[in-house]
Design an enzyme around this catalytic site. Structure first.
Site, mmCIF file in Angstrom:
data_model
loop_
_atom_site.group_PDB
_atom_site.id
_atom_site.type_symbol
_atom_site.label_atom_id
_atom_site.label_comp_id
_atom_site.label_asym_id
_atom_site.label_seq_id
_atom_site.Cartn_x
_atom_site.Cartn_y
_atom_site.Cartn_z
ATOM 1 N N GLU A 1 -4.967 -9.223 1.154
ATOM 2 C CA GLU A 1 -4.199 -10.301 1.780
ATOM 3 C C GLU A 1 -4.928 -10.777 3.036
ATOM 4 O O GLU A 1 -5.567 -9.965 3.718
ATOM 5 C CB GLU A 1 -2.812 -9.810 2.187
ATOM 6 C CG GLU A 1 -1.942 -9.377 1.026
ATOM 7 C CD GLU A 1 -0.624 -8.812 1.528
ATOM 8 O OE1 GLU A 1 0.385 -9.512 1.422
ATOM 9 O OE2 GLU A 1 -0.617 -7.688 2.038
ATOM 10 N N HIS B 1 3.254 -1.724 -6.548
ATOM 11 C CA HIS B 1 2.432 -2.697 -7.282
ATOM 12 C C HIS B 1 1.200 -2.068 -7.920
ATOM 13 O O HIS B 1 0.931 -2.253 -9.107
ATOM 14 C CB HIS B 1 1.952 -3.806 -6.346
ATOM 15 C CG HIS B 1 3.048 -4.541 -5.639
ATOM 16 N ND1 HIS B 1 4.229 -4.868 -6.246
ATOM 17 C CD2 HIS B 1 3.131 -5.026 -4.377
ATOM 18 C CE1 HIS B 1 4.994 -5.520 -5.385
ATOM 19 N NE2 HIS B 1 4.352 -5.627 -4.244
#
Lengths: 509, 312
Positions: free
Chosen positions: A231, A255
């Site tokens: 990110e 995730h």
């Protein structure tokens, strides 16, 4: 008449039965950014039943009209839709209602019950907990106590729980126990939006719908796997949550473990929710402990690395250090980067490491799975004076540009035997045309349809926490400062050393 | 009115017939440069009178620019090797002698991927040969009755669809969703009238034929067609008896479809959904997703061909 003869040949995707979607946390960020836009897109595509309604619940004092205005505002801001003249938005808004109240107040649930009774579509009720995890148990208990978890004979009561599912193994178990006191497991949908992404779902088709990949999908041909979730953003407005979580809890436990299990799982015997989830669970159970202990020796944490970002530049913008972010403890040792080496002890994967890495304030926003194959056993071109050939690489791009690429070696045109790698790429965005559904659209629809395939099962959540928990325990006990990396770089030097110890390096993305 | 190859593919380049494959592999395109080759999915062969190929050319170029479809535009003529014009992933062969169409398609189509023939009109006797070449033939004829009748004789050997049928998909889906409601299924035996309002009578007949070939309506059930100019082939479908009705209609602004159900034992309900993409590109994109034989279409077309023309 049995069945519906008009469906013949229509290739219709199923539409749920009558449903009322009840959002706890209706004035929150998740509702505005993701849930309401997803509901709107589903309505646009005709995927919602005629008898559909939304009830928003939050502490904010609003009436139905104010909630509808909020719906229009969030469509404009997050879906680029101007409500004026949009008949779908107007029609949907007419069936949106709002109940203000405190989640620990029994009166709220009585009001909800009355609202449901008055609304078409209350045969099926889907609750969504878009609230802080600390309030999950309060809402679940009240739903159970007020009878709102009990499905009528011709209907359903389901609940979607946002991550995090607990903050460690004990809290995850406690949450599951509580949920199971009031809901059956088949009523509980633990959402992990990664599983709603088209490419992640495509992993099953790619692996088990093609004959050519599965035979090489094992230790004999695969050298290692890298799963990256990078990110560019920092903690934004989530500092209070992130300070209690960190990268390992926030990304790896859910995730990345989900993605890993889809890559590593054995073929299911059928494409059914339980069969797929059983095989994913098998894969997770084959993962070796991330921290090993040997008598009185200190725990061996060589399979994990953590770091925190310093000030730096990301996408041409100067950004502060994590400790300087609003709401963050200036002495915080929470990790904003984590890298994990996962080894699976089974016949398929023994000796093939899976490297997982995730971080904030990295140079690029990307999530990908890279499967690196072994090099040819004999490098005949090297003997002819060529440089070493690159290993074949299969890359599954999860976001932002969903697709699959394959890198292989080819001869450069000319008399000499010169070799160069080429990348063959497939992209969802260009190949099939049309809109690729957002993950939340897919998952909300699945939950309305009662299909739990893409949701986390209770045992998976607990097994995943069981792997992560010892790491958290060791980190908690450590007293020294945390390693750092400059914002805009690909993690810390330790992370590079960590993979270099195995004679490998992180893919440059 | 005639359309020249230059008008069909204005950004293209003229190439000799024998160099088409090479030019397409390079992605020749005067204005845009080379088209990047991406994951290819199919060959689409659009066949028809040259003036009917303009719309097809635009749609195929759009798909070709995305790098996923090889487009071949062929108009019927007398030239065994007409001058070809290539733009990116699309080639135009205007005036190709009909007996050479098969050779041209065989030479130019992508190997190992589906070939879809898009019939935009022409001599009906060409249909069988073209259908034999194709994995799927999509009819799109302005005056379809003759070609529909011919297609029904080929159903056992080839897979057919129709763009009118494709445009009805959403209407059929919405009608099918009504019949998911048990009370609507129960009401089927009492409906007495199907009223279809629209600008394209053939679409209306096709919809009616589909519905009547799928649901057993009572004796005396009647179809009624009302012609009304509009942007869409159908404007409204109403299935009713004296006290119950199902309605699907284009909503006020023309971009959505509104449905309403009022049957005994069920709460009245309505909803609005966005009208699906009705552009040629959108419709062909949808057709490219389909592989299977469409038995519902075949049943509907057989019924339509067998029944006499209704009166208004």
């Amino acid at each position: 008449m049995t069945g519906n003869p008009l469906h013949d040949g229509l290739r219709l995707e199923p539409t749920p039965g009558p449903t009322t979607f009840v959002i706890f946390g209706a004035s929150g960020d998740l509702t505005k950014r993701k849930l309401l836009p997803a509901i709107y897109r589903l309505a646009r595509r005709g995927r919602l039943p005629a008898e559909f309604a939304v009830i928003g619940i939050a502490r904010s004092q609003m009436d139905d009209n104010a909630f509808r205005t909020q719906f229009f505002d969030c469509l404009k801001e997050f879906a680029g839709v101007a409500a004026a003249g949009d008949e779908v938005a107007q029609s949907l808004a007419n069936r949106m209602y709002y109940v203000a109240g405190e989640t620990d107040d029994p009166a709220l649930y009585q009001t909800l019950q009355q609202r449901l009774a008055a609304i078409d579509g209350a045969e099926g009720v889907l609750y969504y907990l878009a609230i802080p995890p600390t309030v999950y148990s309060t809402v679940i208990e009240h739903l159970g106590a007020s009878g709102l978890a009990d499905a009528p004979p011709r209907g359903s009561r389901r609940i979607i729980v946002e991550k995090p599912f607990g903050t460690d193994l004990d809290t995850a178990r406690a949450l599951n126990r509580l949920a199971h006191q009031h809901f059956d497991e088949d009523q509980v949908y633990r959402i992990d939006h990664y599983l709603g992404k088209e490419t992640v779902q495509n992993l099953l088709i790619f692996r088990f719908g093609n004959g050519m990949f599965e035979p090489v999908w094992n230790r004999r041909y695969i050298d290692h796997v890298q799963i990256t979730a990078a990110e560019t953003v920092g903690v934004e407005h989530r500092a209070s949550y992130y300070e209690g979580a960190g990268a390992l809890r926030d990304m790896v436990q859910n995730h990345l473990m989900q993605v890993l299990s889809l890559i590593a799982m054995e073929p299911p015997i059928a494409f059914t929710a339980e069969s797929v989830r059983d095989r994913k669970m098998d894969a997770l159970l084959a993962v070796q402990p991330l921290v090993s202990t040997d008598g009185d020796s200190p725990p061996d944490t060589r399979n994990v690395v953590r770091a925190q970002y310093r000030a730096g530049w990301v996408n041409g913008v100067e950004v502060p250090a994590y400790r300087e972010e609003k709401g963050v403890n200036p002495q915080s040792t929470i990790e904003t980067y984590a890298a994990v080496r996962v080894n699976l002890d089974n016949w398929r994967w023994a000796g093939v490491p899976f490297y997982l890495r995730t971080g904030k304030r990295l140079p690029k926003r990307t999530t990908e799975i890279a499967i690196q194959f072994r090099r040819p056993p004999l490098e005949i071109f090297r003997r002819a004076g060529q440089t070493s050939v690159s290993a074949n690489l299969l890359i599954v791009n999860v976001q932002p540009d969903e697709g699959i690429s394959l890198r292989f070696e080819t001869k450069l045109p000319g008399a000499r035997m010169q070799i160069a790698p080429v990348m063959m790429s497939f992209r969802y965005g260009t190949t099939f045309g049309g809109e690729v559904p957002e993950a939340y659209e897919t998952l909300l629809l699945d939950a309305m349809l009662g299909d739990p395939t893409l949701f986390a099962r209770h045992d998976f959540v607990e097994a995943s926490w069981a792997l992560i928990n010892p790491v958290l325990d060791v980190w908690r006990a450590q007293t020294g400062d945390i390693s750092t990396y400059e914002a805009g770089e690909w993690g810390s030097a330790e992370a590079d050393d960590f993979i270099a110890q195995d004679g490998r390096r992180w893919r440059s993305l | 009115m005639t359309t020249s190859p230059v008008e069909l593919l204005p950004a293209g380049a003229d190439v000799p017939f024998t160099r088409i494959g090479e030019a397409m592999a390079r992605g020749v395109c005067q204005e845009r440069g080379a088209t990047p080759m991406r994951a290819l999915v199919a060959t689409v062969v659009a066949v028809g009178p040259i003036e009917r190929l303009s719309g097809a050319a635009e749609a195929l170029q759009s798909l070709g620019d995305a790098g996923t479809v090889r487009g071949i535009l062929i108009s019927d003529g007398t030239n065994p090797a007409p001058p070809a014009r290539v733009a990116g992933n699309t080639v135009a062969l205007p005036g190709l002698k009909s007996q050479y169409v098969n050779n041209a398609v065989a030479a130019l189509r992508l190997s190992s991927l589906p070939t879809l023939v898009w019939w935009r009109g022409g001599r009906p006797e060409m249909l069988a040969e073209l259908a034999e070449l194709a994995d799927r033939t999509v009819l799109d004829d302005p005056e379809p009755e003759t070609i529909w009748a011919r297609a029904t004789t080929l159903f056992e050997d080839s897979t057919f669809s129709d763009l009118r049928w494709a445009r009805l998909t959403q209407w059929r889906a919405l009608m099918a969703q009504f019949f998911d409601i048990p009370e609507v299924q129960a009401a089927a035996s009492t409906f007495t009238r199907l009223t279809i309002v629209g600008s394209d009578r053939m679409s209306a007949r096709l919809f009616a034929a589909w519905l009547r070939s799928s649901v057993a309506f009572p004796d005396g059930f009647a179809d009624e067609y009302v012609d009304r100019a509009g942007k869409t082939p159908l404007e409204e479908v109403r299935l009713s008896d004296h006290e119950q009705e199902l309605v699907i209609r284009v909503a006020a602004h023309g971009s959505c479809i509104e449905t309403a159900v009022a049957v005994k034992g069920h709460r009245s309900a309505s909803r609005v959904v966005l009208m699906t993409d009705q552009s040629l590109t959108g419709l062909i994109t949808d057709e490219l997703r389909i592989r299977a034989r469409d038995l519902a279409f075949e049943r509907a077309l057989r019924r339509l061909v067998a029944q006499p023309l209704p009166t208004s």
